[in-house]
Enzyme design. Sequence first.
Site, PDB file in Angstrom:
ATOM      1  N   ASP A 231     -36.645  -2.062 -73.873  1.00  0.00           N
ATOM      2  CA  ASP A 231     -35.340  -1.774 -73.278  1.00  0.00           C
ATOM      3  C   ASP A 231     -35.083  -0.268 -73.292  1.00  0.00           C
ATOM      4  OD1 ASP A 231     -32.960  -2.108 -72.018  1.00  0.00           O
ATOM      5  OD2 ASP A 231     -31.925  -3.135 -73.669  1.00  0.00           O
ATOM      6  N   SER A 312     -24.143   0.099 -73.726  1.00  0.00           N
ATOM      7  CA  SER A 312     -25.580   0.040 -73.475  1.00  0.00           C
ATOM      8  C   SER A 312     -26.156   1.416 -73.169  1.00  0.00           C
ATOM      9  CB  SER A 312     -25.881  -0.885 -72.295  1.00  0.00           C
ATOM     10  OG  SER A 312     -25.829  -2.223 -72.686  1.00  0.00           O
TER      11      SER A 312
END
Length: 356
Positions: A231, A312
């Site tokens: 990620d 995020s």
Amino acid sequence: MRRNSRARLGVSLLLVAGALGLGAAPSTAAGAPAAPVPPAIPAPSAYALDATVERQLGAATAGTYLDAKTGKLVVTVTTDRAEEQARAAGATVRRVARSAAQLDAAMAALEAEAKITGTSWGVDPRTNRVAVEADSSVSARDMARLEAVAERLGGAVDIKRVPGVFHREVLGGGAIYGGGSRCSAAFNVTKGGARYFVTAGHCTNISANWSASSGGSVVGVREGTSFPTNDYGIVRYTDGSSPAGTVDLYNGSTQDISSAANAVVGQAIRKSGSTTKVTSGTVTAVNVTVNYGDGPVYNMVRTTACSAGGDSGGAHFAGSVALGIHSGSSGCSGTAGSAIHQPVAEALSAYGVTVY
């Protein structure tokens, strides 16, 4: 099981991070319960020792962690030879029952038999077990399946229910914008004189062009992205700016990020993102698998920091050391969260960039 290791509106992105200090525990009255020992921040030498032990011992150690009272690095081992090597490297040693191979086997069994959306698992060297979390979306039937696998593994797995639902934390609207969504930048990095920032891969999957304000001019273009499995993603500045390596602490001050390392279980950490700003927590597990609804990510780090949608891609750090890129969580209950980060060292290596 071993580790494979705010946007400032305008011309540049001033990224978020900060310094933590070790606070002394206050004295308590006679008969009163002792205050909990605050988590420690590793000294630079502890990060270096952790890397050395990992390189030298490999699978001969079942993991490392910081001792909560002394702040020293503890290396878990199962053999005399590994104990000798760890002591020779200058580490404090603790003998444990389960080897790296046994913990690896437990996680492999979970991967094969209990890969359930809403679960995560990783190694907690302090307990010498695989720590599993199951969020509120996991049904009673799936919990029974998970518990059956754990029981068969003979005490190697510890399961805990957590509130909320594990999810990637992207929102529409705020700090860095692309494809109609808001994320957060993590760290400014450089390669060959060019400037970039790293963020979450599930963010860079959304858009190639990124701005510092909603509907604003493009400040950077995606040059790499990896999600799921990993990620992380990288964006190159294209607006002619040369942003500094300093970071915004959301209190009017800034601090330099001068190095990067892998987080150590037991250490203090801060998470900073465009929604919840700066929150604090402790690292609780490494080599974590998170089963998001749109795919798993591996080799992550679990913490107790709070986070929310829009965080995020934000920064996980300790003092001037970059540790991770915020991925997601199951939310936050009071001051207890479950923020997950992608180790930044892996992303830096993948793109051949460095913090500065």
